[in-house]
Design a protein around this motif. Sequence first.
Motif, short mmCIF file in Angstrom:
data_model
loop_
_atom_site.label_atom_id
_atom_site.label_comp_id
_atom_site.label_asym_id
_atom_site.label_seq_id
_atom_site.Cartn_x
_atom_site.Cartn_y
_atom_site.Cartn_z
N MET A 52 1.25 -1.23 -0.26
CA MET A 52 0.09 -0.70 0.26
C MET A 52 0.98 1.66 -0.01
O MET A 52 1.38 0.78 0.88
CB MET A 52 -0.86 0.37 0.50
N ILE B 59 -6.98 5.77 5.15
CA ILE B 59 -7.30 5.35 5.94
C ILE B 59 -7.25 6.13 7.17
O ILE B 59 -8.68 5.82 7.69
CB ILE B 59 -6.80 3.96 5.82
N ASN C 130 -7.42 -3.97 4.09
CA ASN C 130 -6.88 -3.62 2.40
C ASN C 130 -6.23 -4.72 1.41
O ASN C 130 -5.57 -3.98 0.91
CB ASN C 130 -7.17 -2.39 2.17
N GLU C 131 -4.84 -4.65 2.73
CA GLU C 131 -3.86 -5.05 2.12
C GLU C 131 -3.68 -6.73 1.88
O GLU C 131 -2.49 -7.15 1.12
CB GLU C 131 -2.77 -4.53 2.97
N GLU D 150 -8.61 -2.38 8.98
CA GLU D 150 -8.94 -1.34 7.98
C GLU D 150 -7.79 -1.93 7.03
O GLU D 150 -7.75 -2.36 6.12
CB GLU D 150 -9.26 -0.25 7.96
N TYR D 151 -6.57 -2.15 7.52
CA TYR D 151 -5.52 -2.00 7.09
C TYR D 151 -4.89 -3.72 6.74
O TYR D 151 -4.55 -4.00 5.33
CB TYR D 151 -4.22 -1.44 7.64
N LYS E 193 -2.56 6.23 -0.16
CA LYS E 193 -3.44 5.27 0.64
C LYS E 193 -4.06 5.58 1.92
O LYS E 193 -4.62 5.25 2.29
CB LYS E 193 -3.92 4.18 -0.60
N TYR E 194 -2.34 5.12 2.05
CA TYR E 194 -3.19 4.40 4.00
C TYR E 194 -3.09 6.13 4.27
O TYR E 194 -4.05 5.49 5.85
CB TYR E 194 -1.50 4.42 4.04
#
Lengths: 146, 329
Positions: free
Chosen positions: A1, A9, B242-243, B238-239, A5-6
């Motif tokens: 990522m 979040i 998503n990742e 969430e990371y 983008k991080y």
Amino acid sequence: MNKKKYKEIVDNHTPKENRLFNCFVSFFIGGIMGLIGQLLVEGYSYYLDISTKEASTFMIITLIFLGCLFTSLGFFDKWVGFAKCGLIIPITGFAHAMMSTALEYRKEGLVTGLGASMFKLAGSVIIFGVVSAYVFGLLRLLIIGG
Amino acid sequence: MTFKYKNVYLNETSTITGPFEEKGPLARFFDKSYQEFYFEKKTWEQAESKLLEESIEILLNKLGKSKQEIDLLIAGDLLNQLVSTNYAATNLAIPLIGIYGACSTSCLGILIASNMVDKKQIKNAIVSVSSHNNAAEKQFRQPVEYGGPKPKTATFTTTGGASCYISGSSSTIKIDSATLGTPIDMGIKDAFHMGAVMAPAAAETIIKHLRNTYQDINDYDLILTGDLGRYGKDILKEYLVNEYGVEANNLDDSACMIYDLDKQNVYAGGSGPACLPLVTYGYILNQMNKKRLKRVLLVATGALLSQATVNEKMSIPAIAHAVSLEVVE
């Protein structure tokens, strides 16, 4: 990522500070501080029969004393946490910054601790206070001639 | 890098806390709590050192061992040059490895100790960490009595000392593996948002650990990170989705457990090297001994900053180390 983008979040999960409310609290308490200051000036000049200028000095000394006393008694930091700039911007904030630092570093010795570190927070206020006084004084001289 | 251990056990632990932790929901699980921040000492630094030393003394008492029987002390704290650790270890006179991993110190210490015990280089080791709210405030932020306003994402450094005894002699809690983390930097510069700084490091270590040990996230009853805080925990979840496409429903964070976030004024939760071990040694091991939890993955996360790097506006790297605990049937 990727970092961008991080960051999105992170921003999604970062709570918003209630700036309007904070501004209102600071404005209100700062106003009360002004009122207390004015009452002290009026009181001193009335009861001690001195000029407003002298009474202003007395008022500043009183507020600095109270700021230092409340900091030393250990509850002024909680007031500052709530009122924020309402207590930080007036002279009480300056007294609080000096006193809390002095208390913290006293144990590292009078010269190496208290003397050396007392201006850690307040030093910036003094330096930039003097610089801005100079700049604005100069502007005033140039624009309205003193 | 993941290490598998054949014969390493967590035999005994000890915890000691300050007044805030004593008012939190886990108070009854701690061995000892003080009502004031000086712990009968004169300065914050001495107070924190006492926390570390006393937690080791409590541990030795519980074990019924003398300090001469301890092969190695691995310890760390937050203060410059590890002063709490160094002074405590000097008083105790036990061979010392002082380590700094910010809030990831506890798992790093357990990992080093487990490696040495597993390879039979030492018979036993004590791993200790400490943190002190006021000492940390003085070093990393403002003078204690200044108490400048902080954002909601800030965390509240835990005051406490926590120690554990690791050896090759069997007990109910086995240390079965551990993963060493890699520092990563996702470009966050906000020192008042440590959860955001550390969440990617936690995610990477969790995934690395699961892959290296051929496990699924649901093979653990609990993944306990420490200490991301309430916002950092959500960011991590969430990371992970998503990742890595991993749904972590069994994830919790020690920062959210040690205090009552609704009633105590601690912003986003606890932090400091002592936060995760206090929750683990107090509450989690209690649950494991009662067999309510069988396999737990501890993931200690640390933000690798100093006051100078924050002032110089550098982004903050983070690291996370994982230790896997399981109940022996």
